[in-house]
Design a protein around this motif. Structure first.
Motif, PDB file in Angstrom:
ATOM      1  N   ALA A  13       9.106  41.027  44.877  1.00  0.00           N
ATOM      2  CA  ALA A  13       8.143  42.124  44.850  1.00  0.00           C
ATOM      3  C   ALA A  13       6.920  41.838  45.705  1.00  0.00           C
ATOM      4  O   ALA A  13       6.295  42.754  46.220  1.00  0.00           O
ATOM      5  CB  ALA A  13       7.718  42.422  43.412  1.00  0.00           C
ATOM      6  N   PHE A  14       6.587  40.561  45.860  1.00  0.00           N
ATOM      7  CA  PHE A  14       5.391  40.186  46.596  1.00  0.00           C
ATOM      8  C   PHE A  14       5.696  39.062  47.581  1.00  0.00           C
ATOM      9  O   PHE A  14       6.507  38.180  47.310  1.00  0.00           O
ATOM     10  CB  PHE A  14       4.286  39.712  45.642  1.00  0.00           C
ATOM     11  CG  PHE A  14       3.681  40.804  44.810  1.00  0.00           C
ATOM     12  CD1 PHE A  14       2.580  41.514  45.259  1.00  0.00           C
ATOM     13  CD2 PHE A  14       4.223  41.124  43.585  1.00  0.00           C
ATOM     14  CE1 PHE A  14       2.024  42.522  44.501  1.00  0.00           C
ATOM     15  CE2 PHE A  14       3.680  42.133  42.816  1.00  0.00           C
ATOM     16  CZ  PHE A  14       2.573  42.841  43.271  1.00  0.00           C
ATOM     17  N   LEU A  15       5.025  39.134  48.703  1.00  0.00           N
ATOM     18  CA  LEU A  15       5.010  38.045  49.673  1.00  0.00           C
ATOM     19  C   LEU A  15       3.691  37.307  49.495  1.00  0.00           C
ATOM     20  O   LEU A  15       2.620  37.913  49.541  1.00  0.00           O
ATOM     21  CB  LEU A  15       5.108  38.611  51.093  1.00  0.00           C
ATOM     22  CG  LEU A  15       4.853  37.636  52.245  1.00  0.00           C
ATOM     23  CD1 LEU A  15       5.973  36.610  52.334  1.00  0.00           C
ATOM     24  CD2 LEU A  15       4.728  38.396  53.564  1.00  0.00           C
ATOM     25  N   VAL A  16       3.762  35.985  49.301  1.00  0.00           N
ATOM     26  CA  VAL A  16       2.547  35.195  49.063  1.00  0.00           C
ATOM     27  C   VAL A  16       2.509  34.047  50.066  1.00  0.00           C
ATOM     28  O   VAL A  16       3.112  32.987  49.837  1.00  0.00           O
ATOM     29  CB  VAL A  16       2.487  34.652  47.621  1.00  0.00           C
ATOM     30  CG1 VAL A  16       1.149  33.932  47.386  1.00  0.00           C
ATOM     31  CG2 VAL A  16       2.669  35.769  46.609  1.00  0.00           C
ATOM     32  N   PRO A  17       1.834  34.209  51.198  1.00  0.00           N
ATOM     33  CA  PRO A  17       1.686  33.102  52.144  1.00  0.00           C
ATOM     34  C   PRO A  17       0.907  31.958  51.506  1.00  0.00           C
ATOM     35  O   PRO A  17       0.091  32.164  50.606  1.00  0.00           O
ATOM     36  CB  PRO A  17       0.898  33.724  53.306  1.00  0.00           C
ATOM     37  CG  PRO A  17       1.002  35.206  53.112  1.00  0.00           C
ATOM     38  CD  PRO A  17       1.141  35.429  51.653  1.00  0.00           C
ATOM     39  N   ASP A  18       1.134  30.753  52.001  1.00  0.00           N
ATOM     40  CA  ASP A  18       0.328  29.627  51.535  1.00  0.00           C
ATOM     41  C   ASP A  18      -1.146  29.846  51.864  1.00  0.00           C
ATOM     42  O   ASP A  18      -2.023  29.419  51.116  1.00  0.00           O
ATOM     43  CB  ASP A  18       0.817  28.320  52.170  1.00  0.00           C
ATOM     44  CG  ASP A  18       2.130  27.853  51.560  1.00  0.00           C
ATOM     45  OD1 ASP A  18       2.352  28.103  50.358  1.00  0.00           O
ATOM     46  OD2 ASP A  18       2.933  27.238  52.282  1.00  0.00           O
ATOM     47  N   ALA A  58      -1.583  37.710  47.761  1.00  0.00           N
ATOM     48  CA  ALA A  58      -0.342  38.442  47.493  1.00  0.00           C
ATOM     49  C   ALA A  58      -0.282  39.712  48.334  1.00  0.00           C
ATOM     50  O   ALA A  58      -1.280  40.427  48.491  1.00  0.00           O
ATOM     51  CB  ALA A  58      -0.244  38.781  46.015  1.00  0.00           C
ATOM     52  N   HIS A  59       0.917  39.995  48.879  1.00  0.00           N
ATOM     53  CA  HIS A  59       1.184  41.204  49.660  1.00  0.00           C
ATOM     54  C   HIS A  59       2.443  41.858  49.093  1.00  0.00           C
ATOM     55  O   HIS A  59       3.512  41.242  49.093  1.00  0.00           O
ATOM     56  CB  HIS A  59       1.428  40.858  51.140  1.00  0.00           C
ATOM     57  CG  HIS A  59       0.290  40.143  51.795  1.00  0.00           C
ATOM     58  ND1 HIS A  59      -0.053  38.835  51.500  1.00  0.00           N
ATOM     59  CD2 HIS A  59      -0.581  40.553  52.772  1.00  0.00           C
ATOM     60  CE1 HIS A  59      -1.079  38.473  52.254  1.00  0.00           C
ATOM     61  NE2 HIS A  59      -1.417  39.488  53.014  1.00  0.00           N
ATOM     62  N   ARG A  60       2.311  43.089  48.608  1.00  0.00           N
ATOM     63  CA  ARG A  60       3.469  43.764  48.029  1.00  0.00           C
ATOM     64  C   ARG A  60       4.473  44.113  49.117  1.00  0.00           C
ATOM     65  O   ARG A  60       4.102  44.624  50.180  1.00  0.00           O
ATOM     66  CB  ARG A  60       3.052  45.030  47.278  1.00  0.00           C
ATOM     67  CG  ARG A  60       4.221  45.770  46.629  1.00  0.00           C
ATOM     68  CD  ARG A  60       3.782  46.997  45.859  1.00  0.00           C
ATOM     69  NE  ARG A  60       3.204  46.653  44.572  1.00  0.00           N
ATOM     70  CZ  ARG A  60       3.923  46.404  43.468  1.00  0.00           C
ATOM     71  NH1 ARG A  60       5.250  46.424  43.541  1.00  0.00           N
ATOM     72  NH2 ARG A  60       3.330  46.115  42.339  1.00  0.00           N
ATOM     73  N   VAL A  61       5.752  43.852  48.859  1.00  0.00           N
ATOM     74  CA  VAL A  61       6.818  44.175  49.816  1.00  0.00           C
ATOM     75  C   VAL A  61       7.915  45.015  49.172  1.00  0.00           C
ATOM     76  O   VAL A  61       8.980  45.198  49.761  1.00  0.00           O
ATOM     77  CB  VAL A  61       7.435  42.896  50.422  1.00  0.00           C
ATOM     78  CG1 VAL A  61       6.429  42.175  51.300  1.00  0.00           C
ATOM     79  CG2 VAL A  61       7.965  41.957  49.331  1.00  0.00           C
ATOM     80  N   ARG A  62       7.672  45.523  47.971  1.00  0.00           N
ATOM     81  CA  ARG A  62       8.687  46.339  47.290  1.00  0.00           C
ATOM     82  C   ARG A  62       7.991  47.366  46.429  1.00  0.00           C
ATOM     83  O   ARG A  62       7.005  47.072  45.751  1.00  0.00           O
ATOM     84  CB  ARG A  62       9.591  45.449  46.427  1.00  0.00           C
ATOM     85  CG  ARG A  62      10.716  46.212  45.724  1.00  0.00           C
ATOM     86  CD  ARG A  62      11.726  45.241  45.128  1.00  0.00           C
ATOM     87  NE  ARG A  62      11.150  44.380  44.129  1.00  0.00           N
ATOM     88  CZ  ARG A  62      11.013  44.693  42.834  1.00  0.00           C
ATOM     89  NH1 ARG A  62      11.391  45.891  42.412  1.00  0.00           N
ATOM     90  NH2 ARG A  62      10.497  43.841  41.974  1.00  0.00           N
ATOM     91  N   ASP A  63       8.514  48.610  46.434  1.00  0.00           N
ATOM     92  CA  ASP A  63       7.970  49.660  45.590  1.00  0.00           C
ATOM     93  C   ASP A  63       8.430  49.466  44.154  1.00  0.00           C
ATOM     94  O   ASP A  63       9.404  48.773  43.872  1.00  0.00           O
ATOM     95  CB  ASP A  63       8.407  51.041  46.081  1.00  0.00           C
ATOM     96  CG  ASP A  63       7.743  51.402  47.398  1.00  0.00           C
ATOM     97  OD1 ASP A  63       6.560  51.076  47.565  1.00  0.00           O
ATOM     98  OD2 ASP A  63       8.412  51.987  48.260  1.00  0.00           O
ATOM     99  N   GLY A  64       7.739  50.125  43.250  1.00  0.00           N
ATOM    100  CA  GLY A  64       8.110  50.055  41.844  1.00  0.00           C
ATOM    101  C   GLY A  64       6.908  49.694  40.991  1.00  0.00           C
ATOM    102  O   GLY A  64       5.950  49.096  41.457  1.00  0.00           O
ATOM    103  N   ASP A  65       6.985  50.063  39.727  1.00  0.00           N
ATOM    104  CA  ASP A  65       5.868  49.819  38.820  1.00  0.00           C
ATOM    105  C   ASP A  65       5.832  48.393  38.306  1.00  0.00           C
ATOM    106  O   ASP A  65       4.781  47.882  37.927  1.00  0.00           O
ATOM    107  CB  ASP A  65       5.932  50.777  37.629  1.00  0.00           C
ATOM    108  CG  ASP A  65       5.775  52.226  38.068  1.00  0.00           C
ATOM    109  OD1 ASP A  65       5.077  52.448  39.073  1.00  0.00           O
ATOM    110  OD2 ASP A  65       6.353  53.109  37.417  1.00  0.00           O
TER     111      ASP A  65
END
Length: 314
Positions: free
Chosen positions: A163-168, A149-156
């Motif tokens: 909110a997250f980018l998840v490559p295969d 998982a890679h976060r791509v958006r701020d916020g709690d």
């Protein structure tokens, strides 16, 4: 692949052979792997996986692995798919060789429709490892990690698909350049078996472009502005994106490639100013000709095939 020194004490305590120490981290990281894939990955020098199956059977008797059946082809040939048990996970995690994951594959999940996608991800990684062996490069059994998982958006909040980018998978490949140097390459892998709508895959291209420029902003009352992209904490350079197509005829895959290119061109985030270098290939081309043959169609610009380096993709 030699057994990890960090895994050795726990492995010896469990009575694992050296080969068992190789098998468990592979099954832990890749979740579900066919016997034929394990054979190509760990014992490619043998004609038949006799020793491999003996070791897998021993691990199953110890309660560390399990398997489910998969029927393939018109004749309904049966192949075993292997996965690690919770007890096996404990041993691997105590060794610290691979990234610890909370996910545990269940017998139900192993036998579900998800198995085909999981095996396709493994097959893509295998194509890289087999060609690395031929070319004198480095890409081993643990050099690709699924679903990081890679976060791509701020916020709690951790909720929300955006909110997250998840490559295969994230794959690392070390290339011998011929002048005595080594080139470390990192790839985001997206595996499309022609089951996902092209529009959805196109939207994911936008998520990759967004991650390329995403700068986390500190939370709190004071207005602080971040200056460093999030990906720099994980990668020396922004990874290339490789979309690998399969599951349909060559004509259909060609059309999906064209549709993806059109969607990318129409997406201003992808087409303008992004660091994203992305290309599309097929599992068949990648496996047959290798990653450094002209088997990749750039997502943007000229459609002339190139290799995975995507040197002129922008």
């Amino acid at each position: 692949m030699s057994p990890s020194p960090s895994l050795a004490p726990q492995a010896r305590a469990a009575g694992l052979s050296r080969f068992g120490q190789q098998l468990l981290p592979v099954l832990y990281q890749h979740r579900l792997v066919a016997t034929s894939q394990l054979h190509r990955l760990l014992t490619p020098h043998t004609r038949r996986p006799v020793y491999l199956l003996r070791q897998l059977g021993r691990l199953r008797a110890m309660g560390l692995t399990e398997s489910t059946d998969r029927r393939t082809g018109r004749m309904g040939r049966c192949e075993q798919l292997w996965y690690i048990t919770p007890l096996g996970c404990e041993i691997v995690e105590a060794g610290g060789e691979v990234t610890a994951r909370s996910y545990r594959i269940s017998p139900r999940a192993a036998a579900s429709r998800l198995q085909e996608h999981t095996l396709a991800v493994v097959e893509t990684g295998l194509a890289f490892t087999e060609w690395a062996e031929r070319l004198g490069d480095e890409c081993g059994a643990l050099d690709w990690e699924p679903e990081l998982a890679h976060r791509v958006r701020d916020g709690d909040s951790r909720l929300g698909d955006d909110a997250f980018l998840v490559p295969d998978a994230v794959l690392r490949y070390t290339r011998a350049t011929g002048d005595g140097r080594r080139q470390l390459l990192t790839f985001f892998l997206e595996i499309d078996r022609s089951t996902m709508q092209v529009a959805k895959l196109g939207r994911k291209l936008g998520a990759y472009a967004r991650y390329a420029s995403y700068i986390p902003q500190p939370s709190g009352r004071r207005q602080q502005v971040g200056t460093r992209e999030a990906w720099r904490e994980r990668y020396p350079a922004f990874p290339r994106l490789l979309i690998v197509l399969s599951g349909a005829s060559e004509r259909v895959l060609r059309r999906r490639t064209e549709d993806l290119r059109a969607l990318a061109s129409a997406n201003s985030l992808v087409a303008q100013g992004s660091r994203l270098r992305a290309g599309i290939t097929t599992a068949e081309l990648l496996g047959r000709y290798g990653p450094f043959a002209p088997v990749v169609t750039p997502v943007l610009g000229d459609a002339e095939p190139t290799d995975i380096l995507l040197a002129d993709a922008r």
